[in-house]
Design a protein around this motif. Sequence first.
Motif, PDB file in Angstrom:
ATOM      1  N   ILE A  83      -7.880 -11.605  -1.534  1.00 21.48           N
ATOM      2  CA  ILE A  83      -7.851 -10.155  -1.747  1.00 21.48           C
ATOM      3  C   ILE A  83      -6.771  -9.555  -0.857  1.00 21.48           C
ATOM      4  CG2 ILE A  83      -9.201  -8.023  -1.669  1.00 21.48           C
ATOM      5  CD1 ILE A  83     -11.726  -9.679  -2.033  1.00 21.48           C
ATOM      6  N   ARG A  84      -5.749  -9.007  -1.492  1.00 20.47           N
ATOM      7  CA  ARG A  84      -4.687  -8.383  -0.691  1.00 20.47           C
ATOM      8  C   ARG A  84      -5.094  -6.953  -0.368  1.00 20.47           C
ATOM      9  NH1 ARG A  84       1.321  -7.818  -2.943  1.00 20.47           N
ATOM     10  NH2 ARG A  84       0.382  -6.204  -4.228  1.00 20.47           N
ATOM     11  N   THR A  85      -4.938  -6.574   0.889  1.00 21.07           N
ATOM     12  CA  THR A  85      -5.288  -5.201   1.267  1.00 21.07           C
ATOM     13  C   THR A  85      -4.257  -4.259   0.637  1.00 21.07           C
ATOM     14  OG1 THR A  85      -4.077  -5.429   3.333  1.00 21.07           O
ATOM     15  CG2 THR A  85      -6.428  -5.910   3.399  1.00 21.07           C
ATOM     16  N   LEU A  86      -4.671  -3.014   0.520  1.00 24.77           N
ATOM     17  CA  LEU A  86      -3.923  -2.002  -0.231  1.00 24.77           C
ATOM     18  C   LEU A  86      -2.404  -2.042   0.017  1.00 24.77           C
ATOM     19  CD1 LEU A  86      -4.530   0.486  -2.038  1.00 24.77           C
ATOM     20  CD2 LEU A  86      -4.532   1.834   0.049  1.00 24.77           C
ATOM     21  N   ASP A  87      -1.658  -2.321  -1.050  1.00 24.02           N
ATOM     22  CA  ASP A  87      -0.194  -2.323  -0.946  1.00 24.02           C
ATOM     23  C   ASP A  87       0.313  -1.106  -1.708  1.00 24.02           C
ATOM     24  OD1 ASP A  87       2.511  -2.799  -0.891  1.00 24.02           O
ATOM     25  OD2 ASP A  87       2.458  -4.623  -2.092  1.00 24.02           O
ATOM     26  N   VAL A  88       0.040   0.060  -1.144  1.00 26.57           N
ATOM     27  CA  VAL A  88       0.445   1.274  -1.822  1.00 26.57           C
ATOM     28  C   VAL A  88       1.811   1.705  -1.308  1.00 26.57           C
ATOM     29  CG1 VAL A  88      -0.685   2.781  -0.161  1.00 26.57           C
ATOM     30  CG2 VAL A  88      -0.445   3.517  -2.515  1.00 26.57           C
ATOM     31  N   LEU A 132       6.551   4.293   4.373  1.00 27.66           N
ATOM     32  CA  LEU A 132       5.207   3.983   4.873  1.00 27.66           C
ATOM     33  C   LEU A 132       4.434   3.245   3.784  1.00 27.66           C
ATOM     34  CD1 LEU A 132       3.749   4.619   7.549  1.00 27.66           C
ATOM     35  CD2 LEU A 132       2.764   6.609   6.420  1.00 27.66           C
ATOM     36  N   ARG A 133       4.834   2.001   3.540  1.00 30.44           N
ATOM     37  CA  ARG A 133       4.262   1.229   2.432  1.00 30.44           C
ATOM     38  C   ARG A 133       3.318   0.160   2.975  1.00 30.44           C
ATOM     39  NH1 ARG A 133       7.477  -2.881  -1.620  1.00 30.44           N
ATOM     40  NH2 ARG A 133       5.468  -3.673  -2.319  1.00 30.44           N
ATOM     41  N   ALA A 134       2.376  -0.274   2.123  1.00 32.75           N
ATOM     42  CA  ALA A 134       1.549  -1.456   2.381  1.00 32.75           C
ATOM     43  C   ALA A 134       0.854  -1.413   3.734  1.00 32.75           C
ATOM     44  CB  ALA A 134       2.398  -2.719   2.203  1.00 32.75           C
ATOM     45  N   VAL A 183       4.893 -12.974   3.065  1.00 33.82           N
ATOM     46  CA  VAL A 183       6.261 -13.064   3.569  1.00 33.82           C
ATOM     47  C   VAL A 183       7.144 -12.419   2.509  1.00 33.82           C
ATOM     48  CG1 VAL A 183       8.085 -14.653   4.246  1.00 33.82           C
ATOM     49  CG2 VAL A 183       5.705 -15.184   4.778  1.00 33.82           C
ATOM     50  N   GLU A 184       7.551 -11.175   2.777  1.00 34.98           N
ATOM     51  CA  GLU A 184       8.277 -10.415   1.759  1.00 34.98           C
ATOM     52  C   GLU A 184       9.536  -9.769   2.316  1.00 34.98           C
ATOM     53  OE1 GLU A 184       5.383  -8.434  -1.077  1.00 34.98           O
ATOM     54  OE2 GLU A 184       4.414  -8.010   0.823  1.00 34.98           O
ATOM     55  N   ILE A 185       9.686  -9.889   3.632  1.00 40.67           N
ATOM     56  CA  ILE A 185      10.810  -9.223   4.294  1.00 40.67           C
ATOM     57  C   ILE A 185      11.603 -10.320   5.010  1.00 40.67           C
ATOM     58  CG2 ILE A 185      11.411  -7.488   6.065  1.00 40.67           C
ATOM     59  CD1 ILE A 185       8.772  -6.112   5.487  1.00 40.67           C
ATOM     60  N   ASN A 191       9.115 -11.192  -5.106  1.00 35.01           N
ATOM     61  CA  ASN A 191       9.569  -9.950  -5.765  1.00 35.01           C
ATOM     62  C   ASN A 191      10.175  -9.015  -4.722  1.00 35.01           C
ATOM     63  OD1 ASN A 191       8.281 -11.071  -7.918  1.00 35.01           O
ATOM     64  ND2 ASN A 191       6.440  -9.833  -7.704  1.00 35.01           N
ATOM     65  N   ASP A 192       9.451  -8.858  -3.616  1.00 36.19           N
ATOM     66  CA  ASP A 192       9.983  -7.997  -2.560  1.00 36.19           C
ATOM     67  C   ASP A 192      11.001  -8.725  -1.697  1.00 36.19           C
ATOM     68  OD1 ASP A 192       8.948  -5.367  -2.811  1.00 36.19           O
ATOM     69  OD2 ASP A 192       6.968  -6.185  -2.417  1.00 36.19           O
ATOM     70  N   LEU A 193      10.805 -10.032  -1.506  1.00 35.73           N
ATOM     71  CA  LEU A 193      11.770 -10.766  -0.661  1.00 35.73           C
ATOM     72  C   LEU A 193      13.180 -10.647  -1.271  1.00 35.73           C
ATOM     73  CD1 LEU A 193      12.098 -12.537   1.869  1.00 35.73           C
ATOM     74  CD2 LEU A 193      11.767 -14.539   0.427  1.00 35.73           C
ATOM     75  N   ASP A 204      16.871  -2.254  -5.503  1.00 38.79           N
ATOM     76  CA  ASP A 204      15.589  -1.654  -5.853  1.00 38.79           C
ATOM     77  C   ASP A 204      15.057  -2.382  -7.091  1.00 38.79           C
ATOM     78  OD1 ASP A 204      13.532  -0.119  -6.835  1.00 38.79           O
ATOM     79  OD2 ASP A 204      14.517   1.797  -6.391  1.00 38.79           O
ATOM     80  N   ARG A 205      13.892  -3.028  -6.922  1.00 32.98           N
ATOM     81  CA  ARG A 205      13.395  -3.874  -8.014  1.00 32.98           C
ATOM     82  C   ARG A 205      12.989  -3.088  -9.242  1.00 32.98           C
ATOM     83  NH1 ARG A 205       7.635  -5.844  -5.348  1.00 32.98           N
ATOM     84  NH2 ARG A 205       6.902  -6.196  -7.450  1.00 32.98           N
ATOM     85  N   SER A 206      12.815  -1.739  -9.114  1.00 31.91           N
ATOM     86  CA  SER A 206      12.440  -0.991 -10.315  1.00 31.91           C
ATOM     87  C   SER A 206      13.620  -0.222 -10.911  1.00 31.91           C
ATOM     88  CB  SER A 206      11.271  -0.056 -10.015  1.00 31.91           C
ATOM     89  OG  SER A 206      11.490   0.633  -8.822  1.00 31.91           O
TER      90      SER A 206
HETATM   91 MG    MG Z   1       5.307  -7.297  -2.737  1.00 36.88          MG
END
Ligand code: MG
Length: 577
Positions: free
Chosen positions: A337-342, A362-364, A435-437, A459-461, A469-471
Amino acid sequence: MSFALHGLAISQGIAIGRAHLISHATLEVFHYLIPHRQIDAELARFDAAIAEIQNELAALKHTASEEGAPAELSAFVDLHALLLADPLLSVVPRDRIRERRCNAEWALVQQMEELVSQFEQIEDPYLRERKADVIQVVERVVKALLGRRGGMPHKRPSGDDVIVVAHDLSPADTLQFKGQRIAAFVTDLGGATSHTAIVARSLGIPAIVGMVRARELLRDDDILIVDGSRGVLLVDPDPVVIEEYRLRRTQLELERNQLKRLRAAPCKSLDGESVCLEANIETPGDAIVAHDAAADGIGLFRTEFLFMNRDTLPSEDEQFESYLSVINTMKGRPVTIRTLDVGADKTLRQIERSELNPALGLRAIRYCLAEPQLFLTQLRAILRAANHGWVRILLPMLAHTHEITQSLAMIARARDQLRKRGERVPDRVEVGGMVEIPAAVLALGPFLKHLDFLSIGTNDLIQYTLAIDRSDEAVSALYDPLHPAVLRLIAQAVQTARRAGVTVSLCGEMAGEPTFARLLLGIGLRRLSMHPRQLLEIKREVLHADIGALTPRVARLLRLDEPARIRSDLRRINALG
Ligand code: MG
Ligand code: PEP
């Protein structure tokens, strides 16, 4: 006239159906003065359009409840009906028609613009947001006035499938399509690993994004073929072409059925290495698809989707029930369960913030640590769920060791709070980090002292390594998973974790891409988490791979700097018997 458009293929399959345009754009309508003698006729035209949409909304609500559509959808329909019944929309434009002799569309849009500017002054973020609903409802009426078909996507009375065409869809919009019968969708904007694309894939329908100007070039009811594997949209195709695509669709279904036979096979390479294949999910319902595909567990539960499309935050009990339902569906297999990645493109109605660079803001985990009550509520729900099965907690977007130590302290606090309430809590729950950064890869050592496992979020890495910007479809051609810097970062993270004896998996979209399977196995990964619909295809790749033979070849590929050579080497590795 037939023509073809090209975009980014984000979800495989073929759909044949009719276009349903979803408009979010500000309305542009003709402005003209009507002669005095036609005023009554214009008023009647306006009243008829309002009545048509009122009936349409009532019918939609009826079908939605009969078909068990999500509760949010009914609420959304109710709100539109309420807005439309308000004299500000249904009566004031009549005065403009009578007194100023504006045509009906113009009168209505003028009134809408006035209302929207009033909404913009409102302090309350919820009410301010409602301006979008005013625009949508007015768009519906204008469509009716113009004689264009409006309404929510529905199966056409002719029985034809519906293909949604939109300028853009947020992950929250896309989530609303779950439970509705839509054959495919196409958007002007969006990148291949945007969260919208990820949710689209979870719908299991073909989809194409980054189809620049689709909405401008298409009309409601155009016959479309969506080839989600190649990112091609055919508009008003010849009947012979439609027949050809029907055949291909049948072939694809046959192939999918053949893959189902692999469900029961152990996931071992040709040379006997076991590989663990887990599933990424967004909602508890997705766990059923994961279980049906024989996933070894849930490698990533993106819990932020439980917080979307609603006006209040989910309570601890509600979250607990959602996590418990996934645990029960997975019948003893692990649930991560990943904690909120908003943040970034995953926005919540409850949190109205404007940031200069949302992907860098201020993400994730940063957001959760800044909002301790919200974080503690989620952690308590997870810990309670952990009493009922094998649960792992995953922390998103780590860059600093103190983010881990603070999160561990929060987990301890949540455990204490539960114990004080007299609740049972397991003494130990595994805690892992994403590990995304790039910074996390380059300084992984201290992280490994605190974490039980790692999950590489490519995706973020990729987004943060290449500054893409991935979107954003304008730069999507530069979003390259095979960039040597990206591959080396993945390999370095895998090596560092393995040396420290920490389990490492990869859960970005790369994990579900069959042409990357051998590459990732050669890098040393033995645990991959992907969209459940990709699972059996990746299993087939594992069964055909000789990991011992391909590992030295992948090591050579990792030393290459030229993207073209990396691609040709990978083709050769994939062609090995
Ligand atoms: Mg991600
Ligand atoms: C990732 O970044 O690779 C990942 C799996 O997380 P998300 O796509 O939800 O950002």
